[in-house]
Write an enzyme that holds these catalytic residues in place. Sequence first.
Site, PDB file in Angstrom:
ATOM      1  N   TYR A 167      -0.798   3.127   6.060  1.00 21.42           N
ATOM      2  CA  TYR A 167       0.136   2.295   4.926  1.00 21.42           C
ATOM      3  C   TYR A 167      -0.923   1.834   3.804  1.00 21.42           C
ATOM      4  O   TYR A 167      -0.405   1.656   2.741  1.00 21.42           O
ATOM      5  CB  TYR A 167       0.828   1.336   6.053  1.00 21.42           C
ATOM      6  CG  TYR A 167       1.931   0.269   4.888  1.00 21.42           C
ATOM      7  CD1 TYR A 167       2.979   0.847   4.481  1.00 21.42           C
ATOM      8  CD2 TYR A 167       1.645  -1.026   4.466  1.00 21.42           C
ATOM      9  CE1 TYR A 167       3.776   0.012   3.704  1.00 21.42           C
ATOM     10  CE2 TYR A 167       2.297  -1.620   3.796  1.00 21.42           C
ATOM     11  CZ  TYR A 167       3.681  -1.116   3.286  1.00 21.42           C
ATOM     12  OH  TYR A 167       4.541  -1.801   2.644  1.00 21.42           O
TER      13      TYR A 167
ATOM     14  N   SER B 253       2.191  -2.978  -2.329  1.00 18.84           N
ATOM     15  CA  SER B 253       2.188  -3.929  -1.437  1.00 18.84           C
ATOM     16  C   SER B 253       0.987  -4.840  -1.378  1.00 18.84           C
ATOM     17  O   SER B 253      -0.083  -4.408  -2.024  1.00 18.84           O
ATOM     18  CB  SER B 253       2.070  -3.162   0.053  1.00 18.84           C
ATOM     19  OG  SER B 253       1.816  -4.177   1.179  1.00 18.84           O
TER      20      SER B 253
END
Length: 262
Positions: free
Chosen positions: A156, A143
């Site tokens: 995350y 990401s």
Amino acid sequence: MDELKDKVVVVTGAGNGIGKGIAELFARYGAKVFLATKYDEEGSRVEKEFVESGFWAKYIQTDVSDEESVRSMIAEVGKVMGRIDVLVNNAGITIFKSILEATTADWDKVINTDLKGVFLCSKYVAEHMVVHKNKGSIINISSNHAYRTLPDTEMYAAAKGGVNAMTRSMAISLGQYGIRVNSVCPGFTDTNHYQNWLGAKENPQLLEREILDLHASGRISTPEDIAHIVCFLASDKSGNITGSDFLVDGGLTSRLYYSDKF
Ligand SMILES: NC(=O)c1ccc[n+]([C@@H]2O[C@H](COP(=O)([O-])OP(=O)(O)OC[C@H]3O[C@@H](n4cnc5c(N)ncnc54)[C@H](O)[C@@H]3O)[C@@H](O)[C@H]2O)c1
């Protein structure tokens, strides 16, 4: 891409969103695609949809955070096909929550899926490739949060930063066996996951406008945008690329800061 025809490809989290888009592009190129995803409903639905479209696809129920589940999925692919050419570690979850409220149970959930899951799937696929002396490509869906992030994303961001670091180490460890390892780092990508996140905000229309304005390209990504670079990284055209990560974010992460003054 003709060279992907008949390649044996495992895509984790292929029941939805980016994973489904990646699996579909491989299938269109004639690859044999294993849909390693957690929920029967979505796995069976995608398998049926692909097979009805004339593609080769097989769903295997898999929880990437569970070592036994991963081990048996890889063993099944190996038994049916005798080889594995490509692994796409796509399965991932997010819990965006203040660090003041996040629990160790939250941490375990995110890290076990997004980071340990990549480790487990890569370990068992690499083992299979080494034993069967077949060269291959592993692509990790990370990401842009691995580079720049936002408040309340500690778990995350840690997982995705870890994925990029692990990608580099795996590339060095596995190069001697002809296995390449790279990561693709999407920014905002139009999936149910993104739409649910946006929909839960106070003023989704305003936020969406702001998000689009932050993109040099003027748009967020589609699962197909991600799938194209993944297929390139799986092919021999990227034969000398390993240990790299690739942002696909319409220029979002290049921006130093946002101002309406210039
Ligand atoms: N959508 C975005 O904007 C975006 C941005 C950057 C990175 N990503 C990354 O892309 C990947 C896919 O995201 P998405 O938006 O398509 O998500 P999604 O929620 O739409 O799909 C995720 C898929 O993974 C499956 N899955 C979840 N936990 C699993 C587990 N333990 N084992 C096996 N399968 C599991 C889900 O069932 C689903 O099929 C994730 O790794 C995510 O972090 C997404």
